[in-house]
Design a protein around this motif. Structure first.
Motif, PDB file in Angstrom:
ATOM      1  N   LYS A   1       0.819  -1.205   0.000  1.00 12.09           N
ATOM      2  CA  LYS A   1       0.000   0.000   0.000  1.00 12.09           C
ATOM      3  C   LYS A   1       0.857   1.261   0.000  1.00 12.09           C
ATOM      4  N   LEU A   2       1.933   1.229   0.764  1.00 10.67           N
ATOM      5  CA  LEU A   2       2.794   2.402   0.862  1.00 10.67           C
ATOM      6  C   LEU A   2       3.452   2.720  -0.473  1.00 10.67           C
ATOM      7  N   PHE A   3       3.970   1.706  -1.144  1.00 13.81           N
ATOM      8  CA  PHE A   3       4.639   1.956  -2.422  1.00 13.81           C
ATOM      9  C   PHE A   3       3.641   2.229  -3.538  1.00 13.81           C
ATOM     10  N   ALA A   4       2.435   1.696  -3.437  1.00 14.66           N
ATOM     11  CA  ALA A   4       1.399   2.037  -4.419  1.00 14.66           C
ATOM     12  C   ALA A   4       1.058   3.518  -4.328  1.00 14.66           C
ATOM     13  N   MET A   5       0.918   4.021  -3.098  1.00 16.49           N
ATOM     14  CA  MET A   5       0.627   5.437  -2.914  1.00 16.49           C
ATOM     15  C   MET A   5       1.793   6.314  -3.347  1.00 16.49           C
ATOM     16  N   LEU A   6       3.007   5.835  -3.114  1.00 16.37           N
ATOM     17  CA  LEU A   6       4.174   6.580  -3.587  1.00 16.37           C
ATOM     18  C   LEU A   6       4.183   6.659  -5.112  1.00 16.37           C
ATOM     19  N   GLY A   7       3.868   5.551  -5.779  1.00 20.28           N
ATOM     20  CA  GLY A   7       3.789   5.565  -7.240  1.00 20.28           C
ATOM     21  C   GLY A   7       2.724   6.521  -7.735  1.00 20.28           C
ATOM     22  N   MET A   8       1.561   6.541  -7.055  1.00 20.53           N
ATOM     23  CA  MET A   8       0.507   7.476  -7.413  1.00 20.53           C
ATOM     24  C   MET A   8       0.977   8.917  -7.241  1.00 20.53           C
ATOM     25  N   ALA A   9       1.687   9.186  -6.136  1.00 25.54           N
ATOM     26  CA  ALA A   9       2.182  10.541  -5.889  1.00 25.54           C
ATOM     27  C   ALA A   9       3.170  10.973  -6.968  1.00 25.54           C
ATOM     28  N   LEU A  10       4.054  10.068  -7.374  1.00 23.48           N
ATOM     29  CA  LEU A  10       5.029  10.406  -8.411  1.00 23.48           C
ATOM     30  C   LEU A  10       4.354  10.649  -9.753  1.00 23.48           C
TER      31      LEU A  10
END
Length: 403
Positions: free
Chosen positions: A226-235
């Motif tokens: 979940k954390l890296f999915a949200m990071l990808g969305m932010a990028l």
């Protein structure tokens, strides 16, 4: 090793699921449009501020000529201002105490009663323009025009130049703006985007989806995914906003703010900016995951997240305070403290050219992120799983009482 591979594989599955669901949702499109409204207001306010800045920070050129030639130059300025406009001709400041052939002309740039862009010395027939290379090249032609007008345009006047070399101390002073700009970008993007981690987790807790996933996948993998999915969305969001911003600047014809080149160079600085944003996002996002593990309602989320947000502002203020205190104990504390480390290190990248320290900082921030995630998983297991058992016990007790 096999357990680590399984956890990483499960985390990838969760990350791909969440990332795809968010990116291809209608709400993500409106999320991308959201910052356009304050951005439009900011552009409008920036235009007004730029106009005010032009009125306040008009270029002022000092005049170190004889009294007679100084008066001629002032008359020439009046004539040219009337025909070309005030903005086309710089303001002139007489320096009666400075001789035209003085050897300390450069010193007068800092000691004059008003900030000077450059100084005209010598004579109208052979003027010498002293200042920074950028300012001298900008106003050399206007200076020649002033001298020719003062001499009634009888001849073409060549203007000699004398550049003021920049020193190491002046370079460091100008790099402070780059350091502060990098910190502001990090804190704004982090505070805007990190909260989505919290809302996503609370939503899935409410829908009981998280409990279904927990029955099939290790919780560490779920939280990492979940954390890296949200990071990808932010990028992705940052990429879209940056692209639109560059297109808007190119279409309008304006220029980006002139910032001093960072000590590590612009390419490495931009890479470090992305890496430190990622680490700041992961650190704050992992903390929000722990909050989401404790919260059961939206009201609890707001109550628990407010201290974290305020704490993040305090961390930013700490890092901003240490920009001018490289090597001092408080600056080392900001570098070592995980939540302020990304902001303190991006400031170091603007002012120090050694690269190895950034590798150590990124490793330390990554380790602390994993520690917070591990602690968040423990909180989730204690609260969510326990709440499920408590609910079953309460239901059993009601049935017993009903009999």
């Amino acid at each position: 090793m096999e357990g680590f591979i399984e956890t990483a594989r499960a985390a990838y599955v969760i990350a791909r699921r969440d990332f795809t669901a968010i990116i291809f949702s209608k709400s993500f499109f409106f999320f991308l449009l959201g910052p356009l409204f304050p951005l439009g207001i900011g552009v409008f306010a920036g235009g007004l501020g730029s106009q005010v800045s032009k009125d306040i920070d008009r270029p002022v050129i000092g005049v170190a000529l004889t009294a007679e030639q100084s008066e001629q130059l002032l008359e020439a300025k009046k004539k040219l201002s009337a025909s070309l406009g005030d903005e086309a001709i710089p303001d002139l400041l007489l320096l009666p105490d400075v001789a035209p052939d003085a050897t300390n002309i450069k010193d007068q740039l800092d000691s004059a009663q008003k900030p000077l862009t450059a100084i005209i010395s010598g004579s109208l027939e052979a003027p010498l323009l002293t200042g920074s290379e950028r300012d001298v090249k900008r106003w050399q032609g206007r200076t020649a025009l002033l001298a020719e007008t003062a001499l009634s345009g009888t001849q073409s006047i060549p203007v000699k130049t004398d550049y003021v070399a920049s020193t190491d101390s002046s370079d460091r002073r100008t790099q402070l703006a780059t350091a502060q700009g990098g910190q502001v970008i990090l804190i704004l993007l982090t505070m805007i985007l990190a909260g989505m981690v919290l809302s996503n987790l609370v939503e899935e807790k409410t829908n009981k989806i998280i409990e279904i996933l927990a029955a099939a996948i290790p919780m560490d993998a779920i939280f990492l995914g979940k954390l890296f999915a949200m990071l990808g969305m932010a990028l992705v969001g940052i990429t879209v906003w940056s692209t639109l911003g560059f297109i808007a600047v190119a279409a309008i014809g304006g220029g980006l703010p002139a910032l001093a080149a960072p000590a590590v160079g612009w390419p490495i600085f931009c890479i470090l900016l992305v890496l430190y944003f990622s680490m700041a996002y992961l650190l704050l996002g992992s903390l929000f995951l722990g909050i989401g593990a404790m919260a059961t309602t939206v009201r609890e989320v707001q109550t628990l997240s407010m201290p974290v947000t305020m704490g993040q502002l305090l961390v930013f203020f700490l890092a901003a305070l240490t920009v001018t205190k490289l090597g001092e104990p408080i600056e080392w504390f900001a570098v070592a403290f995980p939540f302020s480390s990304p902001f303190a290190m991006i400031a170091r990248a603007a002012q120090m050219d050694n690269i190895w320290q950034h590798g150590l900082a990124l490793i330390w921030q990554g380790i602390f992120t994993l520690i917070i995630i591990r602690f968040s998983v423990m909180l989730f297991r204690r609260n969510v799983m326990k709440s499920g058992q408590s609910a079953r016990k309460k239901g059993l007790w009601k049935r017993v009482r009903g009999r």
